[in-house]
Scaffold this active site. Structure first.
Site, PDB file in Angstrom:
ATOM      1  N   VAL A 119     -16.748  23.764   1.481  1.00  0.00           N
ATOM      2  CA  VAL A 119     -16.420  23.245   2.816  1.00  0.00           C
ATOM      3  C   VAL A 119     -15.470  24.203   3.530  1.00  0.00           C
ATOM      4  O   VAL A 119     -15.644  24.508   4.717  1.00  0.00           O
ATOM      5  CB  VAL A 119     -15.817  21.839   2.711  1.00  0.00           C
ATOM      6  CG1 VAL A 119     -15.326  21.352   4.078  1.00  0.00           C
ATOM      7  CG2 VAL A 119     -16.844  20.855   2.146  1.00  0.00           C
ATOM      8  N   TYR A 139     -24.893  23.174   9.265  1.00  0.00           N
ATOM      9  CA  TYR A 139     -23.697  22.922   8.463  1.00  0.00           C
ATOM     10  C   TYR A 139     -24.066  22.424   7.069  1.00  0.00           C
ATOM     11  O   TYR A 139     -23.520  22.890   6.056  1.00  0.00           O
ATOM     12  CB  TYR A 139     -22.826  21.894   9.187  1.00  0.00           C
ATOM     13  CG  TYR A 139     -21.528  21.583   8.509  1.00  0.00           C
ATOM     14  CD1 TYR A 139     -20.398  22.353   8.752  1.00  0.00           C
ATOM     15  CD2 TYR A 139     -21.411  20.507   7.627  1.00  0.00           C
ATOM     16  CE1 TYR A 139     -19.190  22.061   8.132  1.00  0.00           C
ATOM     17  CE2 TYR A 139     -20.214  20.211   7.004  1.00  0.00           C
ATOM     18  CZ  TYR A 139     -19.108  20.992   7.259  1.00  0.00           C
ATOM     19  OH  TYR A 139     -17.919  20.704   6.639  1.00  0.00           O
ATOM     20  N   GLN A 150     -17.184  27.269   5.055  1.00  0.00           N
ATOM     21  CA  GLN A 150     -17.932  27.023   6.279  1.00  0.00           C
ATOM     22  C   GLN A 150     -17.041  26.590   7.431  1.00  0.00           C
ATOM     23  O   GLN A 150     -17.256  26.960   8.579  1.00  0.00           O
ATOM     24  CB  GLN A 150     -19.007  25.959   6.025  1.00  0.00           C
ATOM     25  CG  GLN A 150     -19.880  25.647   7.228  1.00  0.00           C
ATOM     26  CD  GLN A 150     -20.644  26.855   7.750  1.00  0.00           C
ATOM     27  OE1 GLN A 150     -20.860  27.816   7.014  1.00  0.00           O
ATOM     28  NE2 GLN A 150     -21.056  26.814   9.007  1.00  0.00           N
ATOM     29  N   GLU A 151     -16.012  25.798   7.127  1.00  0.00           N
ATOM     30  CA  GLU A 151     -15.159  25.268   8.189  1.00  0.00           C
ATOM     31  C   GLU A 151     -14.244  26.332   8.785  1.00  0.00           C
ATOM     32  O   GLU A 151     -14.099  26.422  10.006  1.00  0.00           O
ATOM     33  CB  GLU A 151     -14.303  24.116   7.637  1.00  0.00           C
ATOM     34  CG  GLU A 151     -15.069  22.830   7.388  1.00  0.00           C
ATOM     35  CD  GLU A 151     -15.370  22.068   8.667  1.00  0.00           C
ATOM     36  OE1 GLU A 151     -14.909  22.500   9.742  1.00  0.00           O
ATOM     37  OE2 GLU A 151     -16.058  21.045   8.589  1.00  0.00           O
ATOM     38  N   SER A 152     -13.597  27.121   7.933  1.00  0.00           N
ATOM     39  CA  SER A 152     -12.561  28.027   8.422  1.00  0.00           C
ATOM     40  C   SER A 152     -12.706  29.450   7.918  1.00  0.00           C
ATOM     41  O   SER A 152     -11.873  30.298   8.231  1.00  0.00           O
ATOM     42  CB  SER A 152     -11.186  27.512   7.992  1.00  0.00           C
ATOM     43  OG  SER A 152     -11.033  27.629   6.577  1.00  0.00           O
TER      44      SER A 152
END
Length: 667
Positions: free
Chosen positions: A540, A647, A543-545
């Protein structure tokens, strides 16, 4: 007779000694070179006792690299001890030693000793990138040194820092040309664009405005231009900064069309036509009709028309004519996706197996997608043997990522593991050679001097960044090596979409680099507390940051796992200050709690959990259908939010790759 025998004896003795020395030297040179994977105890012995002075110096630099990783950057006294008497010779490493020794002296408060080493560095190695730091340091008392720095090493980080400090016309123009994204550059450029300060020269004004547009601030860029007409490159940068959605997207479309019509033969016009072909505004098709004829007859425009028409014959014509253009590859996929969503398996198989692209080698991620869906179509049509062979080939050549996971599941070989008791934990990635093609860079990387390697690369590359995939691979690894995971992973992703599949050694390096986690200690700790696999948190966070602890989205999501302040406050039981969410450990702990809640809500279903983290559980509730159980890959493809669709594939592909790194078969 005696004299003659003695002479022969002496000659043989000398020859034997020389041969022994030569043989000993060769044996010494054949020993493995020290690198960051060498145990510290071995490095200590090499640094103190090795007969080869070069190895003693290399061991000292590796020990210094370990010291750099200590809290607070290590002990400057110990650094000085390691570097003592290591600046000998003309080897470029001596320049690095002098630089590091000067920095250590400054940390100890020995300003005179630091300046003496800086001057020695400039005298002995005036062309070394390390001398840029000497010019910067000595420039505090000697301003002419800063001018030399900007001229001789314009793209070096020391020069960019000096330009920020200098400000004014020269600083602003230097930053706009060589380092618009350097911290503090935007404020300097904006100050120069102030009506009372901005230059009358149109070229200078365009350069400043283009820099602001590259930073995403179209309003500031247009204000800087005022009545000055934009150049093609400035117009393109402003249009891109406006984005694609809403009213700003329509403004961007108008600027792209104007650019294409005003400078139809420029490279920027070709990029504008491509942008318009990818646009989905209500007026985008009409805009394509207004393009100059030469731009209308291009792969992106013709591919968009073929997609709108939905006629296989028109699509095949585009794919045959422009086989090597990414627009043809995207056309093939979009038409196949339409067929898949309507469960027209025969039509999808025909499109994905079309001979129109015979002989074309797709980039790895695109080939994995094509191969998976072609095999699933064959399975649905009753040809199980061919489908299994296709999935097995996919796993051999593209084993990582989302489609590697789904192929493994389809073959019954493996699956992701969400059980914290059996799932593997995160471990720091092992060291691998840089293999940049430049011996000096590769050696700095091998000796743990990643910042030195990055600064040297930045000086050599200049601005702007190259689109060459091999260089993107090197720069992405260097950026990650100095902690810039945001840009580093971006460049590695770009390389994966451009690197030909035949470049096997580079592909192996790329796959390893993409699958290296960061913040392993923080994520492992947070995962244990929430009873989750740490690999899920890493998937996560990537992909997020892109493993960037301080990044903040336009809507306010913050930190490693991009938590909204409201969500974080609810999880923590009280409002949190901004700095709490940029703390990696705090952010990871709260994000892990939220993922635990979602996993419990959806009874362990990874697809629903991941989609909910992006789109919200309420939205996902309305997407549940029998397709989720029957053909889960098709359920993902039918997610109505394009962002969430991508995502889910990215996060679960990351998870699969983190849990058991798999490298493609090298041919």
């Amino acid at each position: 007779m005696f004299v003659r025998s003695l002479a022969w004896l002496l000659a043989l003795t000398c020859l034997g000694s020389g041969a022994a020395l030569l043989g000993g030297r060769q044996l010494l040179q054949q020993r493995p070179l020290p690198d960051p994977g060498t145990p510290l105890g071995t490095l200590e012995r090499l640094q103190r006792f090795d007969p080869d002075p070069m190895r003693r110096r290399e061991a000292a630099l590796l020990l210094l690299a370990d010291l750099d990783r200590q809290p607070g950057g290590g002990d400057p006294v110990r650094a000085g001890q390691l570097l003592r008497n290591q600046a000998w010779g003309r080897d470029p490493l001596a320049a690095v030693v002098l630089k590091r020794d000067a920095q250590a002296a400054a940390q100890r408060g020995d300003r005179q000793g630091s300046d003496r080493r800086w001057r020695q560095l400039l005298r002995r190695f005036p062309g070394s990138p390390a001398s840029a730091d000497a010019l910067y340091a000595l420039g505090r008392q000697q301003p002419e040194r800063r001018s030399q720095l900007l001229r001789r090493f314009p793209a070096h980080p020391a020069a960019l820092a000096a330009a920020v400090e200098a400000g004014g016309r020269d600083g602003a123009l230097h930053l706009a040309r060589w380092g618009v994204r350097w911290p503090g550059a935007k404020a300097v450029i904006e100050a120069r664009c102030n009506p009372a300060e901005r230059p009358g020269n149109p070229d200078e004004r365009n350069l400043l405005a283009r820099g602001l547009a590259q930073l995403g601030d179209s309003k500031a860029a247009l204000a800087c231009l005022d009545t000055i007409p934009p150049s093609p490159s400035t117009q393109l940068a402003i249009a891109r900064s406006l984005g694609r959605g809403g009213e700003r997207g329509l403004q961007a479309e108008a600027r792209m069309l104007s650019l294409a019509q005003t400078w139809p033969t420029s490279p920027e016009a070709a990029e504008a036509a491509h942008w318009l072909a990818d646009s989905d505004t209500p007026t985008s098709l009409a805009a394509l009709e207004e393009l100059p004829a030469a731009l209308q007859d291009s792969a992106p425009v013709q591919a968009r028309r073929a997609l709108v028409l939905g006629q296989p014959s028109a699509a095949l014509m585009v794919m045959r004519r422009w086989q090597d253009d990414p627009a043809s590859w995207e056309l093939q996929w979009q038409l196949a996706r339409q067929a898949l969503l309507s469960q027209d398996w025969r039509g999808a198989a025909a499109l994905l197996g079309t001979s129109a692209l015979d002989g074309v080698t797709l980039p790895g991620p695109l080939e994995a997608r094509r191969r998976f869906w072609l095999s699933l179509s064959q399975w649905q049509l009753g040809d199980q043997a061919q489908a299994k062979a296709g999935w097995a080939e996919l796993l051999a050549n593209h084993p990582g990522g989302y489609y590697g996971w789904r192929a493994a599941v389809r073959l019954g070989r493996d699956d992701i593991d969400l059980d914290p008791d059996t799932a593997p934990g995160l471990v720091p990635p092992p060291w691998h050679p840089l293999d940049s093609g430049r011996q000096d860079l590769d050696r700095l990387w091998r000796l743990g001097q990643t910042l030195e390697a990055w600064e040297q690369w930045r000086h050599l590359r200049g601005e702007p960044a190259t689109p060459d995939p091999a260089q993107l691979l090197v720069e992405g690894r260097l950026r990650r090596g100095v902690g810039d995971h945001w840009m580093g992973l971006e460049q590695l992703e770009q390389a994966s979409l451009r690197l030909p599949t035949g470049q096997c050694p580079q592909i192996l390096t790329l796959e390893r680099s993409l699958d290296e986690p960061a913040f392993t200690d923080e994520l492992n700790l947070a995962a244990r507390a929430a009873r989750l696999p740490a690999t899920l948190l890493a998937a996560v966070a990537k992909q997020e940051s892109r493993f960037s602890a301080a990044v903040r989205s336009p809507v306010g999501a913050t930190g490693l796992l991009q938590l909204m302040p409201e969500t974080a406050a609810e999880l923590a039981g009280a409002p949190l200050p901004d700095e709490a969410l940029t703390d990696p450990q705090r952010n990871a702990s709260l994000g892990a709690r939220y993922l635990r809640q979602l996993l419990d809500r959806w009874e362990g279903n990874p697809l629903l959990m991941t989609a909910s983290y992006n789109a919200g559980a309420g939205a996902v509730e309305g997407w549940i259908s029998p397709l989720l159980q029957v053909t889960p890959e098709l359920w993902v493809e039918a997610i109505p939010y394009p962002e969430t669709r991508l995502y889910v594939k990215k996060v679960l592909g990351n998870l699969w790759s983190f849990q058991e790194p798999r490298l493609p078969l090298c041919r």
